[in-house]
Design an enzyme around this catalytic site. Structure first.
Site, PDB file in Angstrom:
ATOM      1  N   LYS A   1       0.855  -1.192   0.000  1.00  0.00           N
ATOM      2  CA  LYS A   1       0.000   0.000   0.000  1.00  0.00           C
ATOM      3  C   LYS A   1       0.888   1.237   0.000  1.00  0.00           C
ATOM      4  CE  LYS A   1      -2.867   2.690   3.184  1.00  0.00           C
ATOM      5  NZ  LYS A   1      -3.372   2.776   4.574  1.00  0.00           N
TER       6      LYS A   1
ATOM      7  N   ASP B   1      -2.554  10.707   3.299  1.00  0.00           N
ATOM      8  CA  ASP B   1      -3.909  10.270   3.651  1.00  0.00           C
ATOM      9  C   ASP B   1      -4.550  11.278   4.603  1.00  0.00           C
ATOM     10  OD1 ASP B   1      -6.230   8.913   4.171  1.00  0.00           O
ATOM     11  OD2 ASP B   1      -5.298   7.479   5.552  1.00  0.00           O
TER      12      ASP B   1
ATOM     13  N   LYS C   1      -9.193  12.937   9.145  1.00  0.00           N
ATOM     14  CA  LYS C   1      -8.401  12.614  10.326  1.00  0.00           C
ATOM     15  C   LYS C   1      -8.251  13.848  11.216  1.00  0.00           C
ATOM     16  CE  LYS C   1      -5.523   9.037   8.176  1.00  0.00           C
ATOM     17  NZ  LYS C   1      -5.869   7.935   9.085  1.00  0.00           N
TER      18      LYS C   1
ATOM     19  N   ASP D   1       1.910   6.914   5.062  1.00  0.00           N
ATOM     20  CA  ASP D   1       0.932   5.890   4.703  1.00  0.00           C
ATOM     21  C   ASP D   1       1.322   5.130   3.435  1.00  0.00           C
ATOM     22  OD1 ASP D   1      -1.324   4.576   5.613  1.00  0.00           O
ATOM     23  OD2 ASP D   1      -2.719   5.771   4.430  1.00  0.00           O
TER      24      ASP D   1
ATOM     25  N   ASP E   1     -11.806   6.857   5.361  1.00  0.00           N
ATOM     26  CA  ASP E   1     -10.485   6.702   5.964  1.00  0.00           C
ATOM     27  C   ASP E   1     -10.069   5.235   6.072  1.00  0.00           C
ATOM     28  OD1 ASP E   1      -8.099   7.573   7.062  1.00  0.00           O
ATOM     29  OD2 ASP E   1      -8.856   7.538   9.109  1.00  0.00           O
TER      30      ASP E   1
ATOM     31  N   GLU F   1      -9.347   3.525   3.545  1.00  0.00           N
ATOM     32  CA  GLU F   1      -9.047   3.517   2.111  1.00  0.00           C
ATOM     33  C   GLU F   1      -7.984   2.499   1.735  1.00  0.00           C
ATOM     34  OE1 GLU F   1      -5.392   4.969   3.330  1.00  0.00           O
ATOM     35  OE2 GLU F   1      -7.354   5.429   4.134  1.00  0.00           O
TER      36      GLU F   1
ATOM     37  N   ARG G   1      -7.577  -0.639   2.376  1.00  0.00           N
ATOM     38  CA  ARG G   1      -8.099  -1.916   1.880  1.00  0.00           C
ATOM     39  C   ARG G   1      -8.713  -1.761   0.492  1.00  0.00           C
ATOM     40  NH1 ARG G   1     -11.460  -2.222   7.240  1.00  0.00           N
ATOM     41  NH2 ARG G   1      -9.549  -1.116   7.749  1.00  0.00           N
TER      42      ARG G   1
END
Length: 472
Positions: free
Chosen positions: A242, A247, A254, A265, A324, A326, A328
């Protein structure tokens, strides 16, 4: 930093600074004329206590006595820590070349670890800072002196540490410079690997609606980065990462206080890229497919909204309850792609959930697996590399938790067992292919380890490299 091995005695090398390790209950194996080093121990100025340092000047060199603690407790991870602490002192002293005397009767992995700890401790990320006119001398070479040839171990340690530092550099680079396509360009620089980069148009053609949903709020082009290394005839190992280069959480935004840390991230993708570089540099006899899904998750007029339904490349529909969650969505299309490319084993690494940080802190990453042999292999690789994983359960009841109300799946259903929830979601995209998922959110940055205390850690590079070595 250069690294080499020699069977010459430390004093016969060109090193200006020599590190001698001392175990509890043991003396100095090779002393100077007159017993000056043992005298430091006898006086208590030098001690075998782990990480204790004492300095002596003699015979034209600096001598650092390094406490290694108990011999029974000494392992490659403690060697990395000792090397990092020693590097710090040697750098303060203005050392240019540091020679380690390899302790007697330790495995060659310790030689590799001493090199790793030294090179990792030497990492600096200062490209955005003004350089002073009087920059200090930089320690730029480490030598390991041993009674037998440890050149292969030293070479392996240096290659792995440099690859880990590449991952750290990518992690530390701010998101305004490390966009998804900028990360893709860095991937193209990896030698010995075929790299393909696919953008928004190709992703649309492939029906990768989950990854595209995350990307649609950003003006920056997303990238599916695919690396192929063919070093043998064995089963195809897929490494999936990933790489969300920043993010915000999207519309499920967030908290502001720590949002600057969300450049990390993309740490899973950085680990995969670093491992791929090391695998190719060592010419390991394995076949590897690297798949890195890279995008930003940000806010804009076209950003995905809570309640949206998207379709992944394998046809499954997903209800987006939390923008959030995201990671996956990015990974599921990457995993399905790896399966379609013929992967016979898959390992993904991702900063997926805050829940795993609550559960395991920064000591272990979370491991989930559908195959016992692969779970054992990842666990063993982590132990050998000093990057530990702790296996968490998969169970049919968790699968029920990710069933959607209006679609096949939901990307988030509350905080209960959130790391397991994420793994149960991803499991739907690998079919029968043996798969392991590593949630590394707690180990990616600012862990306080002596050799990578602040910023990106490059965690996962050594684990994936060790897994590939064991597979060859």
């Amino acid at each position: 930093m250069r690294a080499s091995a020699t069977t010459d005695a430390p004093i016969a090398t060109d090193a200006d600074t020599i590190a001698i390790g001392v175990f509890e209950g043991k003396g100095v194996a090779h002393d100077l004329e007159g017993g000056a080093l043992q005298a430091l121990l006898d006086s208590g100025e030098a001690r075998p206590t782990f990480k204790h340092l004492a300095l002596h000047h003699g015979e034209g060199k600096r001598w650092l006595l390094v406490g290694l603690g108990s011999r029974d407790a000494f392992d490659p991870e403690r060697a990395r820590v000792a090397a990092a602490v020693t590097h710090g002192r040697a750098r303060e002293l203005g050392a240019g070349t540091l020679c380690w005397e390899l302790p007697h009767h330790v495995p060659d992995e310790v030689a590799a670890a001493l090199v790793e700890g030294t090179i990792l401790a030497g990492y600096r990320f200062d490209r955005y800072r003004a350089r002073p006119d009087d920059e200090p001398v930089v320690l730029d070479e480490v030598v390991v002196s041993a009674h037998h040839d440890v050149a292969d171990a030293v070479h392996r340690g240096a290659i792995g540490a440099r690859a880990q530092n590449l991952a750290r550099e990518l992690q530390d680079t701010p998101a305004n410079d490390l966009t998804p396509m900028a990360l893709a360009e860095r991937a193209r620089e990896v030698g010995g690997v075929e790299v393909e980069v696919h953008g928004r148009e190709w992703l649309t053609e492939q029906g990768m609606g989950a990854l595209l949903a995350v990307a649609q709020g950003s003006d920056h082009e997303p990238a599916l980065i695919v690396g192929r290394y063919d070093g043998g005839d064995g089963p195809l190992l897929a490494l999936v990462g990933k790489a969300v280069t920043h993010d915000t959480g999207g519309l499920s935004i967030k908290p502001a206080a720590a949002m600057h840390e969300q450049k990390f991230d993309m740490s899973g993708g950085a680990a995969v890229l670093g491992a791929l570089q090391a695998i190719a540099a060592l010419e390991l006899p394995v076949r590897v497919l690297a798949v890195i899904g890279s995008t930003e998750n940000t806010i804009g007029g076209s950003a995905m909204k809570p309640g949206d339904i998207v379709r992944a490349t394998n046809g499954l529909t997903i209800e987006v309850n939390n923008t959030d969650a995201e990671g996956r969505l990015v990974l599921c299309d990457c995993l399905a792609y790896a399966v379609a490319q013929g992967a016979e084993r898959i390992v993904d690494v991702a900063t997926l959930t805050g829940g795993v940080v609550t559960a395991l802190g920064s000591t272990y990453a979370g491991l989930f697996a559908t195959d016992e042999d692969l779970a054992a292999a990842v666990t063993a690789a982590g132990e050998a590399a000093g990057e530990l994983v702790w296996r968490l359960p998969l169970h049919p009841e968790y699968d029920e938790q990710v069933k959607g109300r209006y679609a096949d799946l939901v990307n988030s259903e509350g905080r209960r067992a959130h790391p397991i929830q994420g793994a149960s979601f991803l499991k739907r995209f690998v079919g029968d292919v043996p798969w392991a998922h590593v949630d590394m959110a707690g180990t990616a940055h600012d862990t306080g380890r002596a050799y990578a205390a602040k910023g990106g850690t490059g965690w996962g590079v050594r684990l994936l490299l060790e897994l590939a070595r064991a597979s060859g």
